[in-house]
Every structure is written in structure tokens, then in C-alpha cells.
Design a protein around this motif. Structure first.
Motif, PDB file in Angstrom:
ATOM      1  N   ALA A 264       0.697  -1.177  -0.177  1.00 14.41           N
ATOM      2  CA  ALA A 264       0.011   0.057   0.054  1.00 14.41           C
ATOM      3  C   ALA A 264       0.915   1.188  -0.206  1.00 14.41           C
ATOM      4  O   ALA A 264       1.951   1.236   0.585  1.00 14.41           O
ATOM      5  CB  ALA A 264      -0.880   0.063   1.249  1.00 14.41           C
ATOM      6  N   ASN A 265       0.274   2.310  -0.670  1.00 11.88           N
ATOM      7  CA  ASN A 265       0.805   3.693  -0.290  1.00 11.88           C
ATOM      8  C   ASN A 265      -0.239   4.697   0.097  1.00 11.88           C
ATOM      9  O   ASN A 265       0.532   5.711   0.202  1.00 11.88           O
ATOM     10  CB  ASN A 265       1.575   4.047  -1.774  1.00 11.88           C
ATOM     11  N   VAL A 266      -1.347   4.158   0.261  1.00  5.46           N
ATOM     12  CA  VAL A 266      -2.293   5.176   0.762  1.00  5.46           C
ATOM     13  C   VAL A 266      -3.059   4.410   1.685  1.00  5.46           C
ATOM     14  O   VAL A 266      -3.478   3.256   1.800  1.00  5.46           O
ATOM     15  CB  VAL A 266      -3.252   5.569  -0.432  1.00  5.46           C
ATOM     16  N   VAL A 267      -3.293   4.988   2.794  1.00  8.76           N
ATOM     17  CA  VAL A 267      -4.270   4.456   3.987  1.00  8.76           C
ATOM     18  C   VAL A 267      -5.323   5.338   4.246  1.00  8.76           C
ATOM     19  O   VAL A 267      -5.243   6.530   4.352  1.00  8.76           O
ATOM     20  CB  VAL A 267      -3.557   4.237   5.183  1.00  8.76           C
ATOM     21  N   ARG A 268      -6.513   4.928   4.080  1.00  8.62           N
ATOM     22  CA  ARG A 268      -7.853   5.823   4.202  1.00  8.62           C
ATOM     23  C   ARG A 268      -8.104   5.724   5.518  1.00  8.62           C
ATOM     24  O   ARG A 268      -8.570   4.726   6.197  1.00  8.62           O
ATOM     25  CB  ARG A 268      -8.897   5.407   3.174  1.00  8.62           C
ATOM     26  N   VAL A 269      -8.258   6.627   6.590  1.00  4.41           N
ATOM     27  CA  VAL A 269      -8.700   6.652   8.018  1.00  4.41           C
ATOM     28  C   VAL A 269      -9.872   7.585   8.087  1.00  4.41           C
ATOM     29  O   VAL A 269     -10.108   8.456   7.230  1.00  4.41           O
ATOM     30  CB  VAL A 269      -7.813   7.021   8.966  1.00  4.41           C
ATOM     31  N   HIS A 270     -10.951   6.997   9.002  1.00  3.60           N
ATOM     32  CA  HIS A 270     -12.228   7.628   9.189  1.00  3.60           C
ATOM     33  C   HIS A 270     -12.341   8.221  10.468  1.00  3.60           C
ATOM     34  O   HIS A 270     -12.073   7.579  11.666  1.00  3.60           O
ATOM     35  CB  HIS A 270     -13.053   6.514   8.903  1.00  3.60           C
ATOM     36  N   LEU A 271     -12.470   9.638  10.383  1.00  8.65           N
ATOM     37  CA  LEU A 271     -12.832  10.177  11.726  1.00  8.65           C
ATOM     38  C   LEU A 271     -14.113  10.735  11.835  1.00  8.65           C
ATOM     39  O   LEU A 271     -14.760  11.369  11.138  1.00  8.65           O
ATOM     40  CB  LEU A 271     -11.734  11.623  11.433  1.00  8.65           C
ATOM     41  N   GLN A 272     -14.418  10.360  13.307  1.00  6.17           N
ATOM     42  CA  GLN A 272     -15.771  10.817  13.506  1.00  6.17           C
ATOM     43  C   GLN A 272     -15.685  12.099  14.074  1.00  6.17           C
ATOM     44  O   GLN A 272     -14.955  12.841  14.954  1.00  6.17           O
ATOM     45  CB  GLN A 272     -16.589   9.783  14.867  1.00  6.17           C
ATOM     46  N   LEU A 273     -17.046  12.955  13.682  1.00  7.67           N
ATOM     47  CA  LEU A 273     -17.223  14.335  14.161  1.00  7.67           C
ATOM     48  C   LEU A 273     -17.431  14.406  15.634  1.00  7.67           C
ATOM     49  O   LEU A 273     -16.734  15.166  16.314  1.00  7.67           O
ATOM     50  CB  LEU A 273     -18.308  14.839  13.560  1.00  7.67           C
ATOM     51  N   GLY A 274     -17.899  13.442  16.279  1.00 11.72           N
ATOM     52  CA  GLY A 274     -18.125  13.421  17.666  1.00 11.72           C
ATOM     53  C   GLY A 274     -16.859  13.050  18.789  1.00 11.72           C
ATOM     54  O   GLY A 274     -16.794  13.747  19.617  1.00 11.72           O
ATOM     55  N   ARG A 275     -16.002  12.667  17.809  1.00 18.23           N
ATOM     56  CA  ARG A 275     -14.544  12.229  18.626  1.00 18.23           C
ATOM     57  C   ARG A 275     -13.685  13.919  18.375  1.00 18.23           C
ATOM     58  O   ARG A 275     -12.683  13.666  19.065  1.00 18.23           O
ATOM     59  CB  ARG A 275     -13.994  11.254  18.180  1.00 18.23           C
ATOM     60  N   PHE A 276     -14.027  14.516  17.520  1.00 21.13           N
ATOM     61  CA  PHE A 276     -13.197  15.873  17.220  1.00 21.13           C
ATOM     62  C   PHE A 276     -13.689  17.149  17.496  1.00 21.13           C
ATOM     63  O   PHE A 276     -13.025  18.237  17.479  1.00 21.13           O
ATOM     64  CB  PHE A 276     -12.649  15.846  15.589  1.00 21.13           C
ATOM     65  N   MET A 277     -15.110  17.162  17.887  1.00 20.06           N
ATOM     66  CA  MET A 277     -15.749  18.207  18.372  1.00 20.06           C
ATOM     67  C   MET A 277     -16.324  18.117  19.832  1.00 20.06           C
ATOM     68  O   MET A 277     -17.230  17.309  20.083  1.00 20.06           O
ATOM     69  CB  MET A 277     -16.848  18.773  17.421  1.00 20.06           C
ATOM     70  N   GLU A 278     -15.967  18.982  20.867  1.00 18.32           N
ATOM     71  CA  GLU A 278     -16.254  18.902  22.038  1.00 18.32           C
ATOM     72  C   GLU A 278     -17.727  19.728  21.973  1.00 18.32           C
ATOM     73  O   GLU A 278     -18.476  19.100  22.696  1.00 18.32           O
ATOM     74  CB  GLU A 278     -15.356  19.567  22.944  1.00 18.32           C
TER      75      GLU A 278
ATOM     76  N   HIS B   5      -8.795  18.800  21.404  1.00 13.94           N
ATOM     77  CA  HIS B   5      -7.514  18.799  21.263  1.00 13.94           C
ATOM     78  C   HIS B   5      -6.678  17.689  21.363  1.00 13.94           C
ATOM     79  O   HIS B   5      -5.798  17.236  20.455  1.00 13.94           O
ATOM     80  CB  HIS B   5      -7.074  20.146  21.923  1.00 13.94           C
ATOM     81  N   LYS B   6      -7.053  16.785  22.045  1.00 15.45           N
ATOM     82  CA  LYS B   6      -6.758  15.348  22.340  1.00 15.45           C
ATOM     83  C   LYS B   6      -6.799  14.502  21.238  1.00 15.45           C
ATOM     84  O   LYS B   6      -5.713  13.964  20.745  1.00 15.45           O
ATOM     85  CB  LYS B   6      -7.370  14.813  23.586  1.00 15.45           C
TER      86      LYS B   6
ATOM     87  N   LEU C 103      -6.975  15.962  18.189  1.00 14.78           N
ATOM     88  CA  LEU C 103      -6.269  16.373  17.150  1.00 14.78           C
ATOM     89  C   LEU C 103      -4.593  16.350  17.494  1.00 14.78           C
ATOM     90  O   LEU C 103      -4.012  15.991  16.504  1.00 14.78           O
ATOM     91  CB  LEU C 103      -6.288  18.038  17.035  1.00 14.78           C
ATOM     92  N   ASP C 104      -4.542  16.015  18.640  1.00 17.88           N
ATOM     93  CA  ASP C 104      -2.922  15.782  18.944  1.00 17.88           C
ATOM     94  C   ASP C 104      -2.685  14.257  18.416  1.00 17.88           C
ATOM     95  O   ASP C 104      -1.545  14.029  17.939  1.00 17.88           O
ATOM     96  CB  ASP C 104      -2.846  15.819  20.417  1.00 17.88           C
ATOM     97  N   GLN C 105      -3.542  13.542  18.373  1.00 12.24           N
ATOM     98  CA  GLN C 105      -3.505  11.923  18.341  1.00 12.24           C
ATOM     99  C   GLN C 105      -3.212  12.137  16.644  1.00 12.24           C
ATOM    100  O   GLN C 105      -2.602  11.193  16.001  1.00 12.24           O
ATOM    101  CB  GLN C 105      -4.501  11.081  18.815  1.00 12.24           C
ATOM    102  N   LEU C 106      -4.168  12.744  15.859  1.00 21.28           N
ATOM    103  CA  LEU C 106      -4.143  12.936  14.514  1.00 21.28           C
ATOM    104  C   LEU C 106      -2.758  13.400  14.118  1.00 21.28           C
ATOM    105  O   LEU C 106      -2.375  12.567  13.178  1.00 21.28           O
ATOM    106  CB  LEU C 106      -5.061  13.769  14.128  1.00 21.28           C
ATOM    107  N   ALA C 107      -2.201  14.338  14.769  1.00 21.22           N
ATOM    108  CA  ALA C 107      -0.795  14.809  14.389  1.00 21.22           C
ATOM    109  C   ALA C 107       0.270  13.739  14.666  1.00 21.22           C
ATOM    110  O   ALA C 107       0.828  13.647  13.706  1.00 21.22           O
ATOM    111  CB  ALA C 107      -0.408  15.868  15.235  1.00 21.22           C
ATOM    112  N   ARG C 108       0.138  12.932  15.506  1.00 19.06           N
ATOM    113  CA  ARG C 108       0.946  11.729  15.889  1.00 19.06           C
ATOM    114  C   ARG C 108       0.799  10.870  14.798  1.00 19.06           C
ATOM    115  O   ARG C 108       1.821  10.045  14.379  1.00 19.06           O
ATOM    116  CB  ARG C 108       0.359  10.800  17.119  1.00 19.06           C
ATOM    117  N   LEU C 109      -0.538  10.435  14.205  1.00 20.03           N
ATOM    118  CA  LEU C 109      -0.923   9.527  12.995  1.00 20.03           C
ATOM    119  C   LEU C 109      -0.127  10.162  11.732  1.00 20.03           C
ATOM    120  O   LEU C 109       0.526   9.379  11.137  1.00 20.03           O
ATOM    121  CB  LEU C 109      -2.294   9.321  12.801  1.00 20.03           C
ATOM    122  N   LEU C 110      -0.123  11.530  11.687  1.00 24.27           N
ATOM    123  CA  LEU C 110       0.571  12.073  10.485  1.00 24.27           C
ATOM    124  C   LEU C 110       2.232  11.783  10.444  1.00 24.27           C
ATOM    125  O   LEU C 110       2.748  11.384   9.438  1.00 24.27           O
ATOM    126  CB  LEU C 110       0.262  13.553  10.363  1.00 24.27           C
TER     127      LEU C 110
END
Length: 368
Positions: free
Chosen positions: A91-105, A112-113, A115-122
Motif C-alpha cells: 500500500a501507498n495510501v491508507v484511508r482513515v475515518h474520523l468521527q465528528l463526535g470525537r473531534f468536536m467537544e 485537542h486531544k 487532534l494531537d493524536q491525529l498529528a501523531r498519526l501524520l
């Protein structure tokens, strides 16, 4: 004022991420950025001008059916291991799925927690030399959907969705590991007759993969509602990121043909997108029909088959479809659920045998 507050809140975190990235950087560590080719039929690695063929996986859940957000805090080594396994499969691409409820308080404040983990994934993707298709606004698990979100009117809901994407783009803008932002998985516009009662369509395998962006048309053309929604969200992304590609995942019945339609007619909305992403599961003995559907999405922008799997046909037939779709499609993305081919060998269930056949096909068809 709200968008400024999000941007200001993100500044310290972005600077910290950039410092960490700079400290970890080695002379050959950088990933080339991805851009659309001048002929608008495929993609290029921006710094080399070599062609890039997206070939990868939806990492939408693990072998236990959990979304990445269910375990990426407590089981980070599993995420790293799965990324290694996907890379080893080609693979050269990985599609990850982000839920709104986990990213909007709240309607106004991002989490921000997460978002920090997303930065770690990047950062992980950069190290593994894998590109991410960041698919957002998921409401897959109904228990994760905030009550306040479902109670919003259409425009207010769109505004929250825009804030989600503004916050994500603020974190991801400087990472070359982003292949694209996929605004939503399989959105729908309500039909002209009546009003939808719920934002979410019925579940599949226990998850709500499909949702409405409008519950009623109010005499508006459905494709115009879709186009305005895309433009609204893209504008929020472009506040922070003018480089990464934007798309949206479309069901095969988005085409303007008799019968069921999502309202996201490809030639009516493609002007707002960098490329077209479509989902298709060819049926047994109906490959020509599947290819005809695929051609309907070729409307002057690159087409990526963002979901495919031998769900309704054999792996051999899916392989034939991949071969015949070359020249129409510019990329292909299937599924990986946290188990390697070796772990599927000796499988006793039909599902496991099908998945093993798929992974063997994926390795066989991987581009050079």
C-alpha cells in the motif's frame, strides 16, 4: 471571530509539531507532495514529476470491528504494527475515518486531544512513507454522535462540519503525508418529496456509513445543495491549507440516471473538487455494467476507486475489473482490517476466505 479562535488555539500545537518533525527529519525522510497531473487524469509526485498511483486500504476498523479512535490512545503499538503490515502488502495510501463526535467537544470547540493524536498519526505516516486519505465527519457509531449535533438545523450543522475541517486542516496543512481530505463518506441529499426524519441512513454491519447533508430540498436542486455544501467545507479547509487535495466519497448511484440518486451528480459537483472518489463493488458476471458506472464518474478530473472488495463477485473477477478499469481510474483502494494474509490462512469462515483472496489479489496487482 469563531474561525480566528480556532486558528489561534491551533498555533502553539502546530509549532510544537513542527519542532518535533524538524528534530526527527533525516536527509531522505521527506515524502514528496501529491498533486493532480496537468492532464487531470492522474497524479504526480510534485518534487519529481513522476506519476503516482494511489493503491491502498481503507483502515476503517480492526479485526474486532473497532474504529481507530477506539484504540489509538491505549493501543498505539497496534496502529504502528498495522501500518507496517499495510506497507509490506504494497500500500501507498491508507484511508482513515474520523468521527465528528470525537473531534468536536461542542459546536464551537474542537477536541485537542484527538487532534494531537491525529498529528501523531501524520508523523507515523511520514515515517512509514504512507499517504493518508483523511475522511471526516463520520457518524458511524451512533453512540458517539452528540445529542446537540443531531438537534441542529441544516446551516448550523454545516457550520459545525466546517469547523471540524478547519481544525483538521490546521493540524495537517504542513504534512506531506496527506494525500487528500475526503469531506464525508457517502453523503446524500434528501429527495424532493417530503422530509427525512433522521440525518443518518440505516446501519450496515452495525455502523452508519451513510448520512444526509440536507433533510429536505425546499425547492432547491439537489445537486446545487451538494455543490454548495462542498464549497462551504472546502472554504474552511483552504483557510489553512491551499495545497492538499479535496474530494468526497460517492456512492455508485450518484449518477444522473433513472432510479435512485444521491444528489451528488459528478459533473455538477466536480468543479468544487480536485478529484472524484467513487465506491463500487462489482457484481458477479456484471463487470461491463460496473465499468459503465465507473465511466460515468470520469468528468474531467482524476477518478479514484476509493472502495472496492470482492463482496458481490469473486477475487478473480475483481482482478479483471481492476485490469479493465485502467485508463478510466487513476487509483484503487480496498480494505485492511488488522490481520495479515498469514493470519487468514486456514480460515474456516467464508468471510475470512474472501478476505484472504482479496489480500492475495492486492499483493499481486500492486503497481510497480
Amino acid at each position: 471571530m469563531l474561525s480566528l479562535s480556532i486558528a489561534e488555539a491551533e498555533q502553539p500545537a502546530r509549532r510544537a509539531i513542527q519542532r518535533r518533525e524538524s528534530a526527527d527529519q533525516t536527509p531522505d525522510a521527506g515524502l514528496p507532495w501529491i498533486k493532480v497531473a496537468p492532464d487531470r487524469r492522474g497524479f504526480l509526485l510534485a518534487d519529481t514529476q513522476r506519476g503516482f498511483i494511489p493503491w491502498g486500504f481503507n483502515y476503517d476498523h480492526d479485526e474486532r470491528g473497532r474504529l481507530i479512535e477506539d484504540y489509538w490512545f491505549d493501543e498505539w503499538p497496534k496502529v504502528e504494527e498495522d501500518f507496517d503490515e499495510m506497507k509490506q502488502l504494497g500500500a501507498n495510501v491508507v484511508r482513515v475515518h474520523l468521527q465528528l463526535g470525537r473531534f468536536m467537544e461542542t459546536a464551537d470547540a474542537p477536541n485537542h486531544k484527538s487532534l494531537d493524536q491525529l498529528a501523531r498519526l501524520l508523523k507515523l505516516a511520514e515515517r512509514k512513507r504512507l499517504y493518508l486519505n483523511l475522511t471526516g465527519l463520520g457518524c458511524y457509531q451512533k453512540r458517539d454522535v452528540p445529542a446537540w449535533y443531531d438537534q441542529l438545523a441544516e446551516q448550523d450543522r454545516w457550520d459545525v462540519q466546517a469547523r471540524f475541517w478547519e481544525a483538521v486542516a490546521a493540524r495537517a496543512a504542513d504534512s506531506p503525508a496527506v494525500f487528500c481530505y475526503d469531506l464525508m463518506n457517502e453523503p446524500l441529499v434528501a429527495g424532493a418529496a417530503g422530509k427525512q426524519a433522521n440525518w443518518l441512513a440505516p446501519p450496515f454491519a452495525g455502523k452508519h456509513f451513510v448520512q444526509y447533508i440536507a433533510l429536505e430540498t425546499r425547492d432547491r436542486p439537489r445537486h446545487e445543495i451538494a455543490r454548495q455544501w462542498i464549497a462551504h467545507l472546502a472554504k474552511s479547509i483552504r483557510k489553512h491549507d491551499r495545497r492538499h487535495l479535496i474530494t468526497v466519497g460517492l456512492v455508485p448511484w450518484s449518477l444522473d440516471r433513472p432510479g435512485l440518486s444521491s444528489g451528488f451528480i459528478p459533473d455538477k459537483i466536480a468543479g468544487e473538487l480536485d478529484f472524484v472518489a467513487m465506491h463500487i463493488y462489482p457484481e458477479k458476471d456484471k463487470l461491463d455494467e460496473a465499468l459503465d458506472i465507473l465511466r460515468g464518474f470520469a468528468v474531467g478530473k482524476p477518478v479514484v476507486i476509493e472502495e472496492m472488495f470482492p463482496l458481490r463477485c469473486s477475487a478473480d473477477e475483481l482482478g479483471q475489473f481492476i485490469d479493465k478499469s485502467q485508463g478510466i481510474a487513476a487509483g484503487w483502494i480496498g480494505f485492511y482490517w488488522g490481520k495479515t494474509p498469514d493470519e487468514y490462512r486456514g480460515a474456516k469462515t467464508v468471510g475470512d476466505r474472501i478476505t484472504l483472496d482479496w489480500l492475495k489479489l492486492f499483493e499481486k496487482k500492486r503497481p510497480e
